[in-house]
Enzyme design. Structure first.
Site, PDB file in Angstrom:
ATOM      1  N   HIS A  75       4.784   2.493  -1.959  1.00 34.79           N
ATOM      2  CA  HIS A  75       4.788   2.788  -3.183  1.00 34.79           C
ATOM      3  C   HIS A  75       5.488   1.528  -4.040  1.00 34.79           C
ATOM      4  O   HIS A  75       5.422   1.486  -5.012  1.00 34.79           O
ATOM      5  CB  HIS A  75       5.663   4.192  -3.518  1.00 34.79           C
TER       6      HIS A  75
ATOM      7  N   THR B 216       0.755   4.755  -8.921  1.00 38.49           N
ATOM      8  CA  THR B 216       1.069   5.922  -8.231  1.00 38.49           C
ATOM      9  C   THR B 216       2.041   6.626  -8.867  1.00 38.49           C
ATOM     10  O   THR B 216       3.107   6.203  -9.355  1.00 38.49           O
ATOM     11  CB  THR B 216       1.345   5.561  -6.781  1.00 38.49           C
TER      12      THR B 216
HETATM   13  N1  USQ Z   1       3.648  16.266   3.412  1.00 37.03           N
HETATM   14  C1  USQ Z   1       4.115  17.078   4.364  1.00 37.03           C
HETATM   15  N2  USQ Z   1       3.285  17.407   5.403  1.00 37.03           N
HETATM   16  C2  USQ Z   1       2.340  16.501   5.714  1.00 37.03           C
HETATM   17  C3  USQ Z   1       2.135  15.599   4.880  1.00 37.03           C
HETATM   18  C4  USQ Z   1       2.711  15.458   3.844  1.00 37.03           C
HETATM   19  O1  USQ Z   1       5.150  18.271   3.898  1.00 37.03           O
HETATM   20  O2  USQ Z   1       1.704  17.001   6.685  1.00 37.03           O
HETATM   21  C5  USQ Z   1       4.651  15.840   2.216  1.00 37.03           C
HETATM   22  C6  USQ Z   1       5.206  14.483   2.191  1.00 37.03           C
HETATM   23  O3  USQ Z   1       6.420  14.595   2.769  1.00 37.03           O
HETATM   24  C7  USQ Z   1       5.263  14.358   0.582  1.00 37.03           C
HETATM   25  C8  USQ Z   1       4.171  15.119   0.125  1.00 37.03           C
HETATM   26  O4  USQ Z   1       3.765  16.012   1.201  1.00 37.03           O
HETATM   27  O5  USQ Z   1       6.641  15.007   0.149  1.00 37.03           O
HETATM   28  C9  USQ Z   1       3.078  14.283  -0.309  1.00 37.03           C
HETATM   29  O6  USQ Z   1       2.687  13.603   0.874  1.00 37.03           O
HETATM   30  P1  USQ Z   1       1.249  12.690   1.054  1.00 37.03           P
HETATM   31  O7  USQ Z   1       0.974  12.089   2.294  1.00 37.03           O
HETATM   32  O8  USQ Z   1       0.098  13.508   0.425  1.00 37.03           O
HETATM   33  O9  USQ Z   1       1.428  11.482  -0.155  1.00 37.03           O
HETATM   34  P2  USQ Z   1       1.948  10.157  -0.039  1.00 37.03           P
HETATM   35  O10 USQ Z   1       2.168   9.729   1.089  1.00 37.03           O
HETATM   36  O11 USQ Z   1       3.217  10.133  -1.236  1.00 37.03           O
HETATM   37  O12 USQ Z   1       0.728   9.193  -0.573  1.00 37.03           O
HETATM   38  C10 USQ Z   1      -0.343  10.022  -1.133  1.00 37.03           C
HETATM   39  C11 USQ Z   1      -1.503   8.723  -1.031  1.00 37.03           C
HETATM   40  C12 USQ Z   1      -0.939   7.460  -1.968  1.00 37.03           C
HETATM   41  C13 USQ Z   1      -0.727   7.921  -3.548  1.00 37.03           C
HETATM   42  C14 USQ Z   1       0.322   9.217  -3.274  1.00 37.03           C
HETATM   43  C15 USQ Z   1       0.705   9.585  -4.668  1.00 37.03           C
HETATM   44  O13 USQ Z   1      -1.752   8.402   0.220  1.00 37.03           O
HETATM   45  O14 USQ Z   1      -1.921   6.382  -1.778  1.00 37.03           O
HETATM   46  O15 USQ Z   1       0.040   6.719  -4.043  1.00 37.03           O
HETATM   47  O16 USQ Z   1      -0.140   9.911  -2.561  1.00 37.03           O
HETATM   48  S1  USQ Z   1       2.397  10.196  -4.847  1.00 37.03           S
HETATM   49  O17 USQ Z   1       2.757  10.973  -3.724  1.00 37.03           O
HETATM   50  O18 USQ Z   1       2.181  10.947  -6.052  1.00 37.03           O
HETATM   51  O19 USQ Z   1       2.999   8.861  -4.906  1.00 37.03           O
END
Ligand code: USQ
Length: 383
Positions: free
Chosen positions: A182, A144
């Site tokens: 992560h 990731t």
């Molecule tokens: N976010 C918001 N509002 C929401 C949901 C999320 O502002 O309702 C923000 C989060 O705080 C974050 C960003 O959007 O800053 C991305 O959040 P996300 O939930 O889309 O992504 P994340 O939790 O990081 O995880 C997802 C996948 C995970 C993968 C990752 C890639 O669930 O399996 O590894 O994306 S990365 O984010 O590049 O690490």
């Protein structure tokens, strides 16, 4: 190729299985339904119901003529993993079999431990089964972008040349993950690197950003082949969540300031990237790392784009910042390099208004199944 997909029931695993089968590869999928169990236990079920893996394989075979072999079992159990690899004799192992939710991994001790044990055990068993049974096989591991965190320098593709006191060497790019989930992927990368340099395994580690999308060529053959489309706070990724919120008339949940920047990609591009990596394997003794994303956005930009597409359909979309349940920077530098997969032949599907509109229209058909209680964040990093 003979391709073994670990975690074949997932949002990415199932469409990947169909994509490889349709490209003429011999595909076996394995899964223990961990995500389904967690979704049930946390009231986080996907928007469209997904039949069991065996049922989906039957529906896909009837619709396309391509067979996918299904094995149900726990890959964190070494006996199951070793038996599976012996039977499947893969040329390529695609490893998706991890607890993929950052919020779930931050829910409490039990969930953190479950994530830690499952993710590390499956990676460890996968490495040993390949090393002992099919040492020439190529492991394609889903990492990731979150492994790197949000450093104040450009993010290179996996490696960084460091000059220190007049001497130079190349190291894994520094990692500083923002959740326990992560962090398990950081540990996976370290494990893989140890076994690559010690035993000459061949590995590609794909540093992927948040994925969005419902549609793929094969998934569109039959509604029951649809990927698990989550919009809840546990498994839903931000773009998929915003689109469902737009349809449900719930203001888009921007966490905090909304300046958080990530690298996004369409589900169709995940399939392309994984296949390109598998069809041009890493060398023996090589840990090859690609940054898997096609464009970067802040959360505020995503919200504006979803609002634009939603308003054009008459949905009257609102955006509302809510207190950030996570511990993350809300304003930061973000400049990842992502040329490796483009050089291998990736043709990106960008997040156009047309793509967002198509997704909204699809979600509108399921609007009566949206459960509003699944939308607001239920897990806090400091909870
Ligand atoms: N976010 C918001 N509002 C929401 C949901 C999320 O502002 O309702 C923000 C989060 O705080 C974050 C960003 O959007 O800053 C991305 O959040 P996300 O939930 O889309 O992504 P994340 O939790 O990081 O995880 C997802 C996948 C995970 C993968 C990752 C890639 O669930 O399996 O590894 O994306 S990365 O984010 O590049 O690490």
């Amino acid at each position: 190729m003979r391709v073994l997909i670990l975690g074949g029931d997932g949002y990415l695993g199932w469409p990947t299985a169909m994509d490889f089968a349709a490209a003429g590869h011999e595909v076996t999928v394995a899964d223990n339904y961990l995500r389904r169990h967690i979704a049930e236990a946390t009231d986080s079920e996907a928007l469209m119901p997904a039949p069991s893996l065996s049922e989906r394989a039957r529906i896909f075979a009837a619709a396309s003529g391509y067979e996918i072999a299904v094995r149900i079992g726990d890959l964190s159990d070494p006996d199951f993993m070793f038996e599976l690899v012996k039977q499947a004799e893969p040329d390529t192992v695609i490893h998706y079999a991890e607890q993929p939710s950052a919020p779930y991994s931050m829910r409490g001790f039990r969930e953190a431990r479950e994530t830690f044990q499952n993710n590390l055990d499956v990676t460890f068993n996968c490495i040993w089964a390949v090393k002992d049974i099919v040492p020439d096989a190529h492991i394609v591991k889903l990492g990731t972008m979150g492994e790197y965190g949000t450093p104040n320098i450009d993010i290179e593709e996996g490696w960084l040349e460091v000059e220190h006191k007049g001497r130079k060497d190349t190291f894994l790019f520094p990692r500083a993950a923002g959740s326990l989930y992560h962090t398990t992927k950081v540990l996976d990368t370290d494990l893989l690197w140890f076994y690559v340099r010690t035993y000459g395994l061949r590995v590609t580690d794909l540093m992927q950003g948040p994925v969005y999308g419902i549609s793929t060529d094969e998934a569109d053959l039959d509604a029951r082949l649809c990927p698990n489309f989550h919009y809840d706070d546990i498994f839903g990724t931000v773009v998929n969540r915003f689109l469902v919120q737009a349809v449900a008339g719930i203001p888009l949940t921007v966490y905090g300031g909304g300046g958080q920047t990530r690298g996004y990609l369409n589900l169709r591009d995940t399939l392309q990237c994984v296949r390109l990596a598998a069809e041009s394997p890493a060398e023996k003794g090589e840990l090859r790392i690609f940054n898997q994303l096609t464009e970067t956005f802040t959360v505020n930009e995503l919200a504006e784009r979803v609002k634009g597409a939603g308003d054009a359909l008459g949905l009257g979309v609102e955006i509302k910042s809510i207190p950030n349940p996570r511990k993350e920077k809300e304003e930061h530098y973000y400049n990842p390099v992502f040329t490796g997969l483009i050089d291998l032949g990736l043709k990106p599907h960008y997040m156009t208004d047309e793509v967002l509109t198509e997704m909204l229209e699809r979600i509108v058909k399921h609007r009566e199944h949206i459960v509003p209680e699944r939308i607001m964040p239920r897990v806090r990093w400091n909870g």
